[in-house]
Write a protein that holds these residues in place. Structure first.
Motif, PDB file in Angstrom:
ATOM      1  N   PHE A  67      65.365  60.836  16.344  1.00  0.00           N
ATOM      2  CA  PHE A  67      65.129  59.931  17.464  1.00  0.00           C
ATOM      3  C   PHE A  67      65.679  58.529  17.218  1.00  0.00           C
ATOM      4  CE2 PHE A  67      62.947  58.123  21.068  1.00  0.00           C
ATOM      5  CZ  PHE A  67      63.051  59.159  21.984  1.00  0.00           C
ATOM      6  N   ALA A  68      65.709  58.095  15.979  1.00  0.00           N
ATOM      7  CA  ALA A  68      66.275  56.771  15.679  1.00  0.00           C
ATOM      8  C   ALA A  68      67.739  56.709  16.109  1.00  0.00           C
ATOM      9  CB  ALA A  68      66.151  56.472  14.188  1.00  0.00           C
ATOM     10  N   HIS A  69      68.465  57.789  15.908  1.00  0.00           N
ATOM     11  CA  HIS A  69      69.866  57.854  16.351  1.00  0.00           C
ATOM     12  C   HIS A  69      69.939  57.758  17.874  1.00  0.00           C
ATOM     13  CE1 HIS A  69      74.003  59.194  16.799  1.00  0.00           C
ATOM     14  NE2 HIS A  69      73.564  60.122  17.637  1.00  0.00           N
ATOM     15  N   LEU A  70      69.036  58.452  18.553  1.00  0.00           N
ATOM     16  CA  LEU A  70      69.011  58.434  20.012  1.00  0.00           C
ATOM     17  C   LEU A  70      68.754  57.023  20.540  1.00  0.00           C
ATOM     18  CD1 LEU A  70      69.347  60.653  22.116  1.00  0.00           C
ATOM     19  CD2 LEU A  70      66.878  60.915  22.133  1.00  0.00           C
ATOM     20  N   GLU A 128      66.117  44.323  24.157  1.00  0.00           N
ATOM     21  CA  GLU A 128      66.789  43.342  23.301  1.00  0.00           C
ATOM     22  C   GLU A 128      66.057  43.173  21.977  1.00  0.00           C
ATOM     23  OE1 GLU A 128      67.508  39.819  25.585  1.00  0.00           O
ATOM     24  OE2 GLU A 128      68.663  40.922  27.089  1.00  0.00           O
ATOM     25  N   THR A 129      64.810  43.631  21.940  1.00  0.00           N
ATOM     26  CA  THR A 129      64.032  43.600  20.700  1.00  0.00           C
ATOM     27  C   THR A 129      63.363  44.965  20.531  1.00  0.00           C
ATOM     28  OG1 THR A 129      61.947  42.907  21.717  1.00  0.00           O
ATOM     29  CG2 THR A 129      63.496  41.149  21.081  1.00  0.00           C
ATOM     30  N   ASP A 130      62.910  45.253  19.337  1.00  0.00           N
ATOM     31  CA  ASP A 130      62.213  46.518  19.095  1.00  0.00           C
ATOM     32  C   ASP A 130      60.929  46.619  19.916  1.00  0.00           C
ATOM     33  OD1 ASP A 130      64.235  47.260  17.389  1.00  0.00           O
ATOM     34  OD2 ASP A 130      63.051  47.001  15.562  1.00  0.00           O
ATOM     35  N   ASP A 131      60.293  45.497  20.186  1.00  0.00           N
ATOM     36  CA  ASP A 131      59.066  45.501  20.980  1.00  0.00           C
ATOM     37  C   ASP A 131      59.304  45.938  22.425  1.00  0.00           C
ATOM     38  OD1 ASP A 131      57.623  44.636  18.797  1.00  0.00           O
ATOM     39  OD2 ASP A 131      57.597  42.531  19.418  1.00  0.00           O
ATOM     40  N   GLN A 132      60.532  45.817  22.890  1.00  0.00           N
ATOM     41  CA  GLN A 132      60.870  46.197  24.262  1.00  0.00           C
ATOM     42  C   GLN A 132      61.273  47.665  24.390  1.00  0.00           C
ATOM     43  OE1 GLN A 132      63.925  43.283  25.051  1.00  0.00           O
ATOM     44  NE2 GLN A 132      62.449  41.794  25.807  1.00  0.00           N
ATOM     45  N   LEU A 133      61.403  48.349  23.260  1.00  0.00           N
ATOM     46  CA  LEU A 133      61.735  49.773  23.286  1.00  0.00           C
ATOM     47  C   LEU A 133      60.559  50.590  23.798  1.00  0.00           C
ATOM     48  CD1 LEU A 133      63.439  50.119  19.784  1.00  0.00           C
ATOM     49  CD2 LEU A 133      64.602  50.322  22.009  1.00  0.00           C
ATOM     50  N   HIS A 134      60.864  51.735  24.365  1.00  0.00           N
ATOM     51  CA  HIS A 134      59.802  52.674  24.732  1.00  0.00           C
ATOM     52  C   HIS A 134      59.061  53.046  23.442  1.00  0.00           C
ATOM     53  CE1 HIS A 134      57.842  56.334  26.056  1.00  0.00           C
ATOM     54  NE2 HIS A 134      58.025  55.909  27.294  1.00  0.00           N
ATOM     55  N   PRO A 135      57.752  53.248  23.506  1.00  0.00           N
ATOM     56  CA  PRO A 135      57.003  53.508  22.272  1.00  0.00           C
ATOM     57  C   PRO A 135      57.297  54.858  21.596  1.00  0.00           C
ATOM     58  CG  PRO A 135      55.532  53.501  24.179  1.00  0.00           C
ATOM     59  CD  PRO A 135      56.874  53.062  24.656  1.00  0.00           C
ATOM     60  N   ILE A 136      57.884  55.798  22.274  1.00  0.00           N
ATOM     61  CA  ILE A 136      58.153  57.096  21.652  1.00  0.00           C
ATOM     62  C   ILE A 136      59.188  56.928  20.540  1.00  0.00           C
ATOM     63  CG2 ILE A 136      59.923  57.857  23.296  1.00  0.00           C
ATOM     64  CD1 ILE A 136      58.711  60.675  23.069  1.00  0.00           C
ATOM     65  N   ARG A 137      58.914  57.553  19.392  1.00  0.00           N
ATOM     66  CA  ARG A 137      59.791  57.402  18.228  1.00  0.00           C
ATOM     67  C   ARG A 137      60.168  58.727  17.579  1.00  0.00           C
ATOM     68  NH1 ARG A 137      59.887  53.043  20.161  1.00  0.00           N
ATOM     69  NH2 ARG A 137      59.848  51.031  19.123  1.00  0.00           N
ATOM     70  N   GLU A 138      59.776  59.829  18.215  1.00  0.00           N
ATOM     71  CA  GLU A 138      60.157  61.141  17.685  1.00  0.00           C
ATOM     72  C   GLU A 138      60.463  62.076  18.849  1.00  0.00           C
ATOM     73  OE1 GLU A 138      55.821  63.117  16.852  1.00  0.00           O
ATOM     74  OE2 GLU A 138      56.648  61.799  15.328  1.00  0.00           O
ATOM     75  N   VAL A 139      61.180  63.116  18.555  1.00  0.00           N
ATOM     76  CA  VAL A 139      61.558  64.078  19.583  1.00  0.00           C
ATOM     77  C   VAL A 139      60.285  64.694  20.166  1.00  0.00           C
ATOM     78  CG1 VAL A 139      62.771  66.254  20.024  1.00  0.00           C
ATOM     79  CG2 VAL A 139      63.773  64.570  18.469  1.00  0.00           C
TER      80      VAL A 139
END
Length: 146
Positions: A67-70, A128-139
C-alpha cells in the motif's frame, strides 16, 4: 464460501479484466493525462492489487511495495472528481467487455471496490502532508455484500 477472486476467474480472469481496463484508460482523453504513455508494469500491479483485495494471493503486498507504493504513485496527481467518475465508468465497462460474472452480488462488490478505491486515490492525490492522506495503510480485503 468462494472468494471474489475465485468468482472473477482467479489470476487469469482478473488479468484479462485489468488489461482491457488499462487499455481503455490509456485511450481516454480525460484519464490519459494521469497515466502518461503507460507503464509496462501497471497491468501486473493492478491485477495483483485486485487479486489480493478479492482474497487471492498477497503478491502485491509481499513483492510489489504494498500500500505504501500505491500511496506514492497517486500523490501529486491532483485527480478530479470527473476523472474519478470516468475511472469507475471504464472499470465497470471493462468488466462487461471481458465477461466478468454479471450476478448482482459480484457486481455490487466490484462497484463498491472501485468506488472506495477511487475515493482513496482522489484524496491521496491531493495530500500535501501525511496527515491529509486517507487513513487506510494496507490493502483492504473485499468480501461479498451482506
Amino acid at each position: 464460501m468462494e472468494t471474489l477472486f475465485e468468482h472473477a476467474g482467479g489470476q487469469e480472469g482478473l488479468h484479462r479484466f485489468v488489461d482491457a481496463f488499462y487499455g481503455s484508460v490509456l485511450a481516454d482523453p480525460l484519464l490519459q493525462p494521469l497515466f502518461g504513455r503507460g507503464r509496462p508494469d501497471h497491468v501486473t500491479h493492478l491485477t495483483a492489487f485486485t487479486a489480493e483485495t478479492f482474497g487471492g494471493p498477497t503478491t502485491f503486498t509481499t513483492d510489489m511495495g504494498g500500500f505504501a507504493h500505491l500511496i506514492a504513485v497517486h500523490r501529486g496527481l491532483k485527480i478530479t472528481e470527473e476523472q474519478r467518475r470516468r475511472f469507475v465508468e471504464l472499470y465497470m465497462a471493462a468488466a462487461d467487455a471481458v465477461g466478468l460474472p454479471a450476478d448482482p452480488p459480484f457486481r455490487e462488490a466490484l462497484r463498491s471496490h472501485v468506488e472506495f478505491g477511487s475515493q482513496v486515490a482522489l484524496q491521496n492525490s491531493h495530500a500535501e502532508t501525511d496527515d491529509q492522506l486517507h487513513p487506510i495503510r494496507e490493502v483492504p480485503l473485499w468480501t461479498w455484500p451482506e
